[in-house]
Design a protein around this motif. Sequence first.
Motif, mmCIF file in Angstrom:
data_model
loop_
_atom_site.group_PDB
_atom_site.id
_atom_site.type_symbol
_atom_site.label_atom_id
_atom_site.label_comp_id
_atom_site.label_asym_id
_atom_site.label_seq_id
_atom_site.Cartn_x
_atom_site.Cartn_y
_atom_site.Cartn_z
ATOM 1 N N HIS A 6 0.860 -1.182 0.000
ATOM 2 C CA HIS A 6 0.000 0.000 0.000
ATOM 3 C C HIS A 6 0.893 1.228 0.000
ATOM 4 O O HIS A 6 1.672 1.450 0.923
ATOM 5 C CB HIS A 6 -0.903 -0.013 1.234
ATOM 6 C CG HIS A 6 -1.695 1.245 1.407
ATOM 7 N ND1 HIS A 6 -2.101 1.702 2.656
ATOM 8 C CD2 HIS A 6 -2.152 2.158 0.515
ATOM 9 C CE1 HIS A 6 -2.771 2.824 2.505
ATOM 10 N NE2 HIS A 6 -2.810 3.128 1.212
ATOM 11 N N SER A 8 0.710 5.148 0.125
ATOM 12 C CA SER A 8 -0.256 6.195 0.454
ATOM 13 C C SER A 8 0.357 7.572 0.267
ATOM 14 O O SER A 8 1.502 7.813 0.624
ATOM 15 C CB SER A 8 -0.773 6.035 1.891
ATOM 16 O OG SER A 8 0.271 6.130 2.838
ATOM 17 N N LYS A 14 -5.963 10.380 10.135
ATOM 18 C CA LYS A 14 -7.345 9.962 10.346
ATOM 19 C C LYS A 14 -8.359 10.877 9.670
ATOM 20 O O LYS A 14 -9.543 10.524 9.564
ATOM 21 C CB LYS A 14 -7.638 9.866 11.839
ATOM 22 C CG LYS A 14 -6.865 8.751 12.543
ATOM 23 C CD LYS A 14 -7.208 8.664 14.017
ATOM 24 C CE LYS A 14 -6.446 7.541 14.697
ATOM 25 N NZ LYS A 14 -6.764 7.443 16.157
ATOM 26 N N LEU A 19 -7.147 7.495 2.861
ATOM 27 C CA LEU A 19 -6.617 6.504 3.796
ATOM 28 C C LEU A 19 -7.733 5.692 4.442
ATOM 29 O O LEU A 19 -7.580 4.482 4.667
ATOM 30 C CB LEU A 19 -5.782 7.201 4.871
ATOM 31 C CG LEU A 19 -4.392 7.676 4.436
ATOM 32 C CD1 LEU A 19 -3.754 8.531 5.520
ATOM 33 C CD2 LEU A 19 -3.499 6.507 4.085
ATOM 34 N N ALA A 20 -8.842 6.330 4.736
ATOM 35 C CA ALA A 20 -9.979 5.603 5.316
ATOM 36 C C ALA A 20 -10.504 4.560 4.342
ATOM 37 O O ALA A 20 -10.841 3.426 4.733
ATOM 38 C CB ALA A 20 -11.086 6.582 5.702
ATOM 39 N N ASP A 23 -8.186 1.651 4.216
ATOM 40 C CA ASP A 23 -8.367 0.751 5.357
ATOM 41 C C ASP A 23 -9.500 -0.246 5.105
ATOM 42 O O ASP A 23 -9.397 -1.424 5.465
ATOM 43 C CB ASP A 23 -8.665 1.555 6.622
ATOM 44 C CG ASP A 23 -7.437 2.235 7.191
ATOM 45 O OD1 ASP A 23 -6.316 1.846 6.833
ATOM 46 O OD2 ASP A 23 -7.606 3.163 8.012
ATOM 47 N N ASP A 27 -8.878 -4.265 4.977
ATOM 48 C CA ASP A 27 -9.610 -5.185 5.863
ATOM 49 C C ASP A 27 -10.244 -6.313 5.051
ATOM 50 O O ASP A 27 -10.181 -7.491 5.430
ATOM 51 C CB ASP A 27 -10.688 -4.429 6.641
ATOM 52 C CG ASP A 27 -10.117 -3.586 7.764
ATOM 53 O OD1 ASP A 27 -8.941 -3.791 8.140
ATOM 54 O OD2 ASP A 27 -10.842 -2.702 8.271
ATOM 55 N N HIS A 40 3.065 -1.371 4.091
ATOM 56 C CA HIS A 40 2.578 0.000 3.870
ATOM 57 C C HIS A 40 3.769 0.925 3.709
ATOM 58 O O HIS A 40 4.678 0.931 4.535
ATOM 59 C CB HIS A 40 1.725 0.450 5.065
ATOM 60 C CG HIS A 40 1.191 1.839 4.931
ATOM 61 N ND1 HIS A 40 0.811 2.605 6.019
ATOM 62 C CD2 HIS A 40 0.956 2.625 3.840
ATOM 63 C CE1 HIS A 40 0.375 3.785 5.606
ATOM 64 N NE2 HIS A 40 0.469 3.819 4.286
#
Length: 208
Positions: A6, A8, A14, A19-20, A23, A27, A40
Amino acid sequence: MTALLHISASPRGKSSESLALADVFLDAYRDAHPNNRIAHWDLWDGTLPAFGPTEAGAKMAVFGGQEFDDAQAGAWKTVEAAFQRFDSAETYLFSVPMWNHGVPYILKQFIDVVSQPGMAFSFDPEQGYSGLLQGKKAAVIYTSGVYGEGRGPSFGNDFQAPYLEDWLRWAGVADITTIELRPDLVTADVDADRRTAQAHAREVAKAF
């Protein structure tokens, strides 16, 4: 060999939509591929080397078949290490926010660092460039706050996706899947847009 890397490009932690969404993808990817290794590379973490006068001089020395001086030799080792970190993965997830119609400058720096002769590409005077990252694939998450397809130039233009995907194909990565979160400014229902993007991210990750 890292199964998935990954990469980024957002510094917002946050608060970052890209980025969210990454995630959510990761998952789902872990659930579908529990034995695969994930790494990452946060491009803002300080590990990405510069690509300035010394590095550029070393690159041109490679093109010209010349010897490095001591400074160039040291700089080139950092470039090689960065490329090896990138090349060690079989597949890629890029999470990319739109900045001023394009990509964050740190992602352009990354591209300039790893796009080296004999690493990401070869060149023939008659045939031109050939990408060397054959057999790899990428999923790319794009986010934007204002731009959206069909909204007209007063809402921005997309130099984000065309730039990154052209580079990936140039480097030999032909298998590219995209996931977008570009909120509808008319309905202003960002939560609904997020849910749609998240569902798409999960779908892509399971089959990735």
